[in-house]
Design an enzyme around this catalytic site. Structure first.
Site, short mmCIF file in Angstrom:
data_model
loop_
_atom_site.label_atom_id
_atom_site.label_comp_id
_atom_site.label_asym_id
_atom_site.label_seq_id
_atom_site.Cartn_x
_atom_site.Cartn_y
_atom_site.Cartn_z
CD GLU A 22 -0.95 0.52 3.69
OE1 GLU A 22 -1.59 1.98 3.34
OE2 GLU A 22 -1.02 0.01 4.66
CB ALA A 144 -13.88 1.93 4.31
CE LYS A 162 0.63 1.66 14.84
NZ LYS A 162 0.58 2.01 13.49
N1 PSU Z 1 -3.07 1.41 10.82
C1 PSU Z 1 -1.75 1.25 11.03
N2 PSU Z 1 -0.92 1.86 10.01
C2 PSU Z 1 -1.46 2.59 9.06
C3 PSU Z 1 -2.79 2.55 8.58
C4 PSU Z 1 -3.63 1.93 9.77
O1 PSU Z 1 -1.25 0.68 12.09
O2 PSU Z 1 -0.49 2.97 8.16
C5 PSU Z 1 -3.36 3.06 7.55
C6 PSU Z 1 -3.69 2.18 6.69
O3 PSU Z 1 -3.59 2.57 5.25
C7 PSU Z 1 -5.04 1.76 6.92
C8 PSU Z 1 -5.72 3.11 6.83
O4 PSU Z 1 -5.74 1.24 5.60
O5 PSU Z 1 -4.43 3.78 7.95
C9 PSU Z 1 -7.03 3.15 7.72
O6 PSU Z 1 -7.53 4.43 7.75
P1 PSU Z 1 -8.92 4.57 8.23
O7 PSU Z 1 -8.99 4.39 9.87
O8 PSU Z 1 -8.96 6.05 7.91
O9 PSU Z 1 -9.99 3.70 7.50
#
Ligand code: PSU
Ligand code: MN
Length: 306
Positions: A22, A144, A162
């Site tokens: 990603e 999502a 986390k």
């Molecule tokens: N959790 C982590 N490191 C990350 C992310 C989440 O420990 O880098 C990033 C990933 O790209 C994940 C996104 O898909 O954050 C999720 O964001 P949201 O909670 O806004 O959906």
């Protein structure tokens, strides 16, 4: 149309092992220059383990599976200085807008899965997935990433999530959505920095070929959903849950005080936890990302040889 460099196109056509990576972790998950170093290390780790890496993102409006070194560098530099181009954070719903407006956009787990599936790539390595946020009963903040796992057939290798998130609720939600969670050599759901969240995983597999078998079978019976393979962080860099919890509490309090909402919540919490633990958490983060890339490469190789 998806942009595929020639070497990725060939690898797909020949059913060679490929691992998707990603770009949100590059543009919004880690600070410069650690993010650039990490992006390069992850690609190298996949190659060393006999698979082809494909870092995914939207590059000036082009959905790209296999970003170039120059694209990755631009994404890593985003936000470091005012003269650097802006790179948005794209979840599944944001892809079309970035394409239509010809923006640069870093793909989250959800959007990376979407583009990987369109390119027929089945295996994807990341650090942690998004999930159900603490306080979701009031905020409705549920990533999502979870709904994408429910509808897109990609195997995602991660270190759990986390504990900035509500992990019991995240596991319940994955069950509701019909997404298998498989512990790779573990019976516990890892909490990213820590080997265990104290929560059990419903299934376990100890070898890449066993994971490959489970994935093939899930493709027959899973109704088109993805699968989550969770790998505990390497033991020499894991941080005990009690140690990281105080940093997480502090980060959550700061997010509430600063009224952080929506897409900004996760990047804000990631950056604040890193600030609160300075050094140690980043070291763990980078080590587990690398391990996940290696495990994903082994799984992709096992899938190609069956
Ligand atoms: N959790 C982590 N490191 C990350 C992310 C989440 O420990 O880098 C990033 C990933 O790209 C994940 C996104 O898909 O954050 C999720 O964001 P949201 O909670 O806004 O959906
Ligand atoms: Mn959210």
């Amino acid at each position: 149309m998806i942009q595929l460099p020639e070497h990725i196109r060939t690898a797909i056509a020949k059913h060679q092992p490929i691992v998707a990576l990603e770009s949100t972790v590059i543009a919004h998950g880690l600070p410069y220059p650690h993010n650039l170093e990490m992006a390069q290390t992850l690609e190298a780790e996949v190659r060393t383990n006999h698979a082809t890496p494909a870092t995914i993102g939207v590059v000036q409006g082009q959905p790209t599976v296999g970003m170039s070194t120059a694209d990755i560098e631009r994404f890593a530099l985003a936000g470091t200085q005012t003269d650097q181009p802006h790179v948005s954070k794209l979840s599944r719903r944001d892809i079309a807008y970035a394409v239509a407006r010809q923006h640069d956009g870093a793909t989250t787990v959800a959007a990376t899965m979407a583009l990987a599936a369109m390119a027929s790539i089945q295996v994807f390595a990341t650090g942690g997935i998004g999930g159900v946020h603490r306080g979701a009963r009031d905020t409705w903040d549920i990533s999502a990433d979870l709904t994408e796992l429910a509808r897109t057939p990609v195997l995602v290798v991660c270190a759990g999530a986390k504990s900035i998130l509500d992990l019991p609720a995240t596991l319940e939600y994955l069950e509701t959505l019909g997404v298998p969670v498989v512990g790779f050599g573990t019976d516990a759901f890892p909490a990213f920095y820590s080997a265990s969240s104290g929560l059990p995983v419903p299934s376990r597999a100890d070898t890449p070929s066993d994971i490959a078998t489970l994935w093939r079978t899930h493709q027959q019976f899973g109704g088109g959903s993805g699968m989550l393979v969770v790998v505990p962080p390497p033991t020499d860099v894991a941080i005990p849950e009690e140690t990281i919890e105080s940093a997480i509490e502090a980060a959550l309090a700061r997010a509430t005080a600063a009224k952080i909402r929506g897409q900004q919540v996760t990047p804000f919490l990631l950056a604040t936890v890193a600030e609160e633990t300075e050094g140690e958490s980043r070291h763990t983060n980078m080590a587990l990302l690398r391990q996940n890339a290696r495990v994903a490469a082994h799984i992709a190789c096992a899938l190609s040889s069956t």
